[in-house]
Scaffold this motif. Sequence first.
Motif, PDB file in Angstrom:
ATOM      1  N   VAL A  54       4.426  -6.442  11.761  1.00  0.00           N
ATOM      2  CA  VAL A  54       5.286  -5.817  12.603  1.00  0.00           C
ATOM      3  C   VAL A  54       6.067  -7.261  13.301  1.00  0.00           C
TER       4      VAL A  54
ATOM      5  N   LEU B 112       2.543  -4.851   6.820  1.00  0.00           N
ATOM      6  CA  LEU B 112       2.152  -4.168   8.164  1.00  0.00           C
ATOM      7  C   LEU B 112       0.266  -3.098   7.677  1.00  0.00           C
ATOM      8  N   GLU B 113      -0.293  -3.342   7.388  1.00  0.00           N
ATOM      9  CA  GLU B 113      -1.955  -2.712   7.699  1.00  0.00           C
ATOM     10  C   GLU B 113      -2.228  -2.918   9.076  1.00  0.00           C
ATOM     11  N   GLU B 114      -1.580  -3.122   9.971  1.00  0.00           N
ATOM     12  CA  GLU B 114      -2.149  -3.017  11.244  1.00  0.00           C
ATOM     13  C   GLU B 114      -2.456  -1.192  11.719  1.00  0.00           C
ATOM     14  N   PHE B 115      -0.790  -1.664  10.993  1.00  0.00           N
ATOM     15  CA  PHE B 115      -0.953   0.209  11.602  1.00  0.00           C
ATOM     16  C   PHE B 115      -1.142   1.527  10.652  1.00  0.00           C
ATOM     17  N   ARG B 116      -1.571   2.214  11.703  1.00  0.00           N
ATOM     18  CA  ARG B 116      -1.776   4.160  10.899  1.00  0.00           C
ATOM     19  C   ARG B 116      -0.753   3.844   9.894  1.00  0.00           C
ATOM     20  N   ALA B 117      -1.989   5.215   8.707  1.00  0.00           N
ATOM     21  CA  ALA B 117      -1.155   4.758   7.958  1.00  0.00           C
ATOM     22  C   ALA B 117       0.441   5.781   7.636  1.00  0.00           C
TER      23      ALA B 117
ATOM     24  N   GLU C 104      -1.915  -6.964   2.541  1.00  0.00           N
ATOM     25  CA  GLU C 104      -0.969  -6.038   2.842  1.00  0.00           C
ATOM     26  C   GLU C 104      -0.303  -6.128   3.790  1.00  0.00           C
TER      27      GLU C 104
ATOM     28  N   LEU D 258       7.502   0.931   6.227  1.00  0.00           N
ATOM     29  CA  LEU D 258       7.876   0.451   4.346  1.00  0.00           C
ATOM     30  C   LEU D 258       8.820   1.179   4.062  1.00  0.00           C
TER      31      LEU D 258
ATOM     32  N   THR E 250       2.739   5.857   9.997  1.00  0.00           N
ATOM     33  CA  THR E 250       3.001   5.163  10.635  1.00  0.00           C
ATOM     34  C   THR E 250       3.812   4.041  10.003  1.00  0.00           C
ATOM     35  N   ARG E 251       2.696   3.140   8.944  1.00  0.00           N
ATOM     36  CA  ARG E 251       3.003   2.305   8.401  1.00  0.00           C
ATOM     37  C   ARG E 251       4.279   2.579   6.897  1.00  0.00           C
ATOM     38  N   ARG E 252       3.809   4.401   6.332  1.00  0.00           N
ATOM     39  CA  ARG E 252       4.676   4.035   5.374  1.00  0.00           C
ATOM     40  C   ARG E 252       6.136   4.958   5.901  1.00  0.00           C
TER      41      ARG E 252
END
Length: 734
Positions: free
Chosen positions: A163, A193-198, A191, A205, A200-202
């Motif tokens: 982040v 921002l792999e620490e976020f839920r999908a 990857e 990104l 939030t990550r999307r």
Amino acid sequence: MHDLPLTRELVLIGGGHTHALVLKRWGMKPLAGVRVTVINPGPVAAYSGMLPGFVAGHYTHSDLELDLVRLARFAGARVVMARATKIDRKAKLIHIEGRAPLRYDVASIDIGITSDMPDLAGFDAHGIAAKPLEHFAARWDSYRADVAAGLAAPQICVIGGGVAGAELAMAMAHALKGADDLSVTLIDRGEILEEFRAPTRRALLAALTDVGVALRPNTAIGNIEADHLTLTDGTTIASHFTLGAAGARPYGWLKETGLTIVQGYVRVGPTLQSSDPNIFAVGDCAHLAHAPRPKAGVFAVRQAPVLFDNLRILLSEQRGATKKSLYHPQKDYLKLISLGDKSALADKNGLRLKGAAMWRWKDRIDRTFMARLTTLKPMRPLVLPDLVAAGLRDEVEGKSPMCGACGAKVGGDILARVLHDDTDLKRDDIVRLKGDDAAVLTHGAAYGGSRQVISVDHLRSFVADPVMMTQITAIHALGDVWSMGAQPQSALATITLPRMAPPLQEAWLSEIMATARTVFAKEGAQIIGGHTSMGAEFSIGFTVTGLADTPMTLNGAKDGDQIIVTKPIGTGVILAAEMAMLASGRDVAAAYASMALSSGEAATILSGAHAMTDVTGFGLAGHLLGICRASGVSATLTLSNIPVLDGALALSQSGIASTIAPANRAYSAQYEGPNGPLADLLFDPQTAGGLLACVGAGGAQNLIKKLKKSGYSAAIIGEITTSDETGPRLTARP
């Protein structure tokens, strides 16, 4: 200072968010008998929450700075601007770069983490770590200015797809938006921002892509150069600003403390105590064994009240009798992530909100936090009883507290009346030239024809750190020797300590004498003795001697001489403002550095001057008029040529002045010229000020070049002129 005797030492290592909040609380509710010290590499610390906004251009550099000098003044603490390197738990000493160790009874560590990447080839030479934040913020300021001026290409790589890296990449893309050939690349070995839920990550990104950040996940870097990165597959990416925001790691010296360490971090329990109960650790450098959490500022902020309570318990009479506070961090926390422009994404417990409203929310939270640490009320004015002695109200009401250093000296007009009669000095071996800096003693052939000069200076403390106070006082006292062209020879110390317990007496005196020996030895002099006593407040002085074949005096200035000053002026107004918590910590630190700068090399360079003195308590005007009176000449100054310390002019414009400034103006009644903030600084009392020399016009510019090469902010500020029948005068022009 302290009204009651000191019995315990609390040392806060690092100026992180938790310690900053503890200082604020301590100022509001101090514990009598405790001296507090905060150690930090510089006078300010950066608030991480506002860093992306600063990088994007939404905040100024000063907006995100926690001023530790002001906080320390508010807390009644001393600030040591240096880096801690070791804790000797057996001796209860904290080792610090460039100075003697500090004693502690209780200590706390809040030094954060570093994003340096020593194992990545080329990073030390060409990369910039995102942490510590202060260094990164300064480098970004400089780079952004270079891009705007066309001196640097707007090509950036951010290493680390967490982040922090994502926020900074978006902020950089926004800040340089519109620049030709702009490229911002975010690289991660895994990857992004792999620490976020999908979901939030999307969203994040997509935000990165929207602002033009190129994403390089699952990418390994082989080497970093000044203008590009080389990946392990041989591909190159242009980069003129390579930021390390991955692999945040603890500082290596923590492993040597003997404390229990988890992956390099200090292990602490619910009370925030380490395996040594007298040492606490908080913020990113601590590992919460009972409730491990990611590194985030929200946890550091919420640790502050727990740390404050437990420090007071451990240092007080209630130690062991009062139950300590416990810290239990929340399981999830609100994440407000900046998206480059003035929009943000909020995420907590699976709930996501995005847009300008989220930015305004984040901005309000951050500004509220900073206000807690910047809204500091100065010391309370003295309240007089109903009935007082005649004249007392005139001396107290409406006046600022008495300054320290040279601002606490008796006025020159009073000294002139009291000390004008030198008729008792009839001995052939003692020469006291009226108005000169030091007396001259002769000893015959024993000194090979040399003469000995002797002088004394004693300063009331203006800085809570005895080491800094000793450095400045020693340089200040040596000024009288240097100004007479003499080589420092010996010194006697006179020290008054505030009331304190014997262990603290020994610790203070050890720091003071180690510092004094170092300063005087560097100048070729030796401490040969002294006197110590206990009193209401800390003060220190030195009686100094020096040797010279022909001591330089005030009475050699000639018509046409150029007037040189070797240091900027303004220490008096800065110290007065610092007492009232109105000065910038950066400006105060710069003033300390100027005062602690030796004038020994400057004296050697100016050894051929016709007349010389040092600029101290009477101010530049008073000391220059001293030369004029002794030499029977006048002087003309160009105000715009006079070097001034950063912040001093603005403080003078705001009406701040040292308590002795009015007396200095009265002592310099022969002044003619403009009035105003800059002219007021002519009467500002200087502590450990520069040398003021009158030199032949032909060699003045060459001397300035030599002085600047040696690190002095020297300038030609005027010239000597003839006097008319009215006598010596000092004239100033803009």
